[in-house]
Design a protein around this motif. Structure first.
Motif, mmCIF file in Angstrom:
data_model
loop_
_atom_site.group_PDB
_atom_site.id
_atom_site.type_symbol
_atom_site.label_atom_id
_atom_site.label_comp_id
_atom_site.label_asym_id
_atom_site.label_seq_id
_atom_site.Cartn_x
_atom_site.Cartn_y
_atom_site.Cartn_z
ATOM 1 N N LYS A 163 0.857 -1.188 0.000
ATOM 2 C CA LYS A 163 0.000 0.000 0.000
ATOM 3 C C LYS A 163 0.890 1.234 0.000
ATOM 4 N N TYR A 195 0.800 5.752 -0.297
ATOM 5 C CA TYR A 195 -0.006 6.964 -0.251
ATOM 6 C C TYR A 195 0.924 8.160 -0.383
ATOM 7 N N GLU A 205 -5.894 14.033 5.987
ATOM 8 C CA GLU A 205 -4.715 13.245 5.598
ATOM 9 C C GLU A 205 -4.263 12.338 6.741
ATOM 10 N N HIS A 223 -5.861 3.574 6.515
ATOM 11 C CA HIS A 223 -5.470 2.714 5.398
ATOM 12 C C HIS A 223 -4.059 2.137 5.495
#
Length: 133
Positions: free
Chosen positions: A63, A65, A79, A86
């Motif tokens: 993952k 970001y 944020e 997540h």
């Protein structure tokens, strides 16, 4: 890369120089600067928005970001909530100094490499920081 080599090799374009200091889970960019026409300019860096990429692997799934940080503004609550939900990373602070408060698994932070240089340090390798659980 050293400060002397950055300023010696700088072109007439603006070039961002990250001087990242890591102490435990705290990240400090307050001594970062721009080189413009071979002159050091901390003020130009303070007007900067830069990208950092968080990357983690959870249960075999990678993952990532991207977070865009203004140097002198707090990281917004949206944020912070997204990163926590997540990626399992809780942080606080602003674009010049922030702290990782909690994390669920190993992860990395990669600082923006476009038009950027990084002052060498033991904690940071070419803009990459690793956090181990």
């Amino acid at each position: 890369m050293t400060l002397k080599s950055v300023t010696k090799n700088a072109s007439n374009l603006l070039e961002r120089v990250f001087k990242i200091k890591r102490t435990g889970n705290s990240i400090d960019l307050s001594n970062s600067f721009y080189v413009a026409n071979k002159e050091i300019s901390p003020v130009s860096f303070e007007a900067e928005i830069y990208k950092i990429t968080f990357r983690t692997e959870q249960n075999g799934e990678v993952k990532t970001y991207d977070l865009f940080l203004p140097f002198n503004e707090l990281i917004c609550e949206h944020e912070i909530a997204f990163l926590e939900e997540h990626l399992g990373i809780l942080l606080s602070g602003d674009g010049s100094q922030f702290e990782i408060l909690e994390f669920q698994s190993d992860f990395s932070i990669q600082f923006d490499q476009e038009n950027s240089y990084f002052i060498a340090s033991d904690e940071v390798n070419n803009g990459l920081l690793l956090f181990r659980k």
